[in-house]
Scaffold this motif. Structure first.
Motif, short mmCIF file in Angstrom:
data_model
loop_
_atom_site.label_atom_id
_atom_site.label_comp_id
_atom_site.label_asym_id
_atom_site.label_seq_id
_atom_site.Cartn_x
_atom_site.Cartn_y
_atom_site.Cartn_z
N ASP A 128 -39.65 -56.31 -33.14
CA ASP A 128 -39.60 -57.61 -32.45
C ASP A 128 -40.68 -57.76 -31.39
O ASP A 128 -40.46 -58.35 -30.32
CB ASP A 128 -38.19 -57.85 -31.85
N ASN A 130 -43.87 -59.01 -32.22
CA ASN A 130 -44.96 -59.89 -32.65
C ASN A 130 -45.30 -60.88 -31.55
O ASN A 130 -44.51 -61.11 -30.63
CB ASN A 130 -44.54 -60.66 -33.93
N SER A 137 -44.28 -64.66 -39.75
CA SER A 137 -43.25 -65.64 -40.11
C SER A 137 -43.20 -66.86 -39.20
O SER A 137 -42.68 -67.90 -39.58
CB SER A 137 -41.88 -64.94 -40.04
N ASP A 180 -44.16 -54.60 -38.81
CA ASP A 180 -45.37 -55.23 -39.37
C ASP A 180 -46.61 -54.47 -38.88
O ASP A 180 -46.59 -53.85 -37.81
CB ASP A 180 -45.46 -56.69 -38.91
N THR A 245 -31.80 -60.41 -41.67
CA THR A 245 -32.98 -59.66 -42.11
C THR A 245 -32.61 -58.18 -42.26
O THR A 245 -33.09 -57.32 -41.52
CB THR A 245 -34.15 -59.81 -41.09
N1 LIG Z 1 -34.58 -59.89 -34.70
C1 LIG Z 1 -34.96 -59.84 -35.98
N2 LIG Z 1 -34.09 -59.81 -36.94
N3 LIG Z 1 -36.26 -59.81 -36.20
C2 LIG Z 1 -36.86 -59.76 -37.52
C3 LIG Z 1 -38.34 -59.91 -37.45
C4 LIG Z 1 -38.99 -59.77 -38.78
C5 LIG Z 1 -40.51 -59.85 -38.78
N4 LIG Z 1 -41.10 -58.75 -38.12
C6 LIG Z 1 -40.99 -61.17 -38.16
O1 LIG Z 1 -41.67 -61.19 -37.19
O2 LIG Z 1 -40.67 -62.21 -38.66
#
Ligand SMILES: NC(=[NH2+])NCCC[C@H](N)C(=O)O
Ligand SMILES: [Mn+2]
Length: 313
Positions: A128, A130, A137, A180, A245
């Motif tokens: 988390d 990013n 996404s 990622d 997810t």
């Molecule tokens: N809190 C979560 N379930 N995060 C999932 C993130 C999935 C992926 N890394 C994104 O940025 O989209």
């Protein structure tokens, strides 16, 4: 101990709808009575009211539902701060993981005001971290860690009154198995402390938790506020299918229990997010029931095996 439940029914940070029903699924699974059984005095504020999910696409910046996310995080921040100021332990019932930006911003603000050190344990399959630039996404639930470290959308990053809300060194992430490429770089750049599933496989949950909780025991830990941000997708989807997810290969029931028990043994838990529970994807509420079971361990449900909080060697 006195705890306050705050329902934060948002799913605007995720692609899949349904996490907004998480707070009620936890109530149906008897979260409050389960805590009361352990001697915790619980009150429930009900659900905060915020914007509905516009189900929009990505904006010019590539983000989904930024305005709604901001709104939810602002009200989450305000509610959490108020509970902390009443010296109660806030339990945030999510809702998608963006709400941790609001909750942890309030906690960081409170720690600053009261001179406490903040430690954040982040149990999650994902990192988390990013940013708007790196996100594949555009979903804001993939950005709370970077936002709290000052790198997310500016309005989210500044919620706590300072940017960054807290130093990256305050975080410890456990259970990661879907990171990622951009996040791997970010983990390095921020110097985040991470125990991924391979670390759990190789070291065992006990050693991982011993390291993660280092410095929290005894007088050394007295001034520490321990926050747990518990993303339900931390758990193996075989036992916890109710999440948006899921990633296979997560901690087993016993590993998750040990993790919670060792946190309980520190006696430092001062706030808790429960996020990404999606009842629309669950089977007869089994994930919510599992979470309630784990939360009981987190609040010291004693078993014959209960240990004193002596540093495990
Ligand atoms: N809190 C979560 N379930 N995060 C999932 C993130 C999935 C992926 N890394 C994104 O940025 O989209
Ligand atoms: Mn998460």
């Amino acid at each position: 101990m006195q705890a306050t439940l705050i329902g934060i029914p948002t799913d605007v940070g995720a692609s899949r709808l349904g996490a907004a029903m998480g707070p009620d699924a936890l109530r149906v699974a008897q979260l409050a009575p389960a805590l009361q059984q352990l001697g915790v005095a619980v009150n429930d504020l009900g659900n905060l009211a915020g914007p509905v999910n516009p189900r929009g696409g990505r904006d010019a910046q590539g983000l989904r539902n930024l305005a709604e996310c901001l709104h939810w995080n602002q009200i989450a921040h305000d509610a959490v701060l108020q509970v902390l100021q009443q010296s109660r332990l806030p339990i945030m019932l999510g809702g998608d993981h963006t709400l941790a930006t609001g909750s942890i911003s309030a906690i960081a603000r409170h720690c600053r005001a009261t001179g406490k050190r903040l430690r954040v344990l982040w149990l999650d399959a994902h990192s988390d971290c990013n940013t708007p630039e790196s996100s594949p996404s555009g979903n804001l639930h993939g950005m709370p860690v970077s936002s709290l470290c000052g790198l997310g959308p500016a309005e989210l990053a500044s919620l706590s009154g300072t940017t960054p809300a807290l130093p990256a060194s305050a975080f410890c992430q456990i259970g990661l198995r879907s990171v990622d490429a951009s996040e791997k770089l970010m983990i390095r750049a921020l110097g985040l402390e991470v125990y991924d599933m391979r670390a759990i496989d190789e070291l065992g949950m006990r050693e991982v938790m011993r390291r993660a909780l280092d410095g929290l025991l005894g007088t050394e830990g007295e001034d520490t506020h321990l926050h747990l941000s518990f993303d339900v997708d931390f758990l193996d989807p075989d036992i916890a299918p109710g999440t948006g997810t899921p990633v296979r290969g997560g901690p087993t029931y016993r590993e998750a229990q040990l993790c919670m028990e060792m946190i309980a043994d520190t006696g430092r838990l001062a706030s808790l997010d429960i996020v990404e529970l999606n009842p629309a994807l669950d089977l007869r509420n089994q994930t919510a029931e599992l979470v309630v079971d784990l939360v009981q361990s987190l609040f010291g449900q004693s078993t014959l095996m209960r240990r004193d909080a002596s540093p495990a060697t």
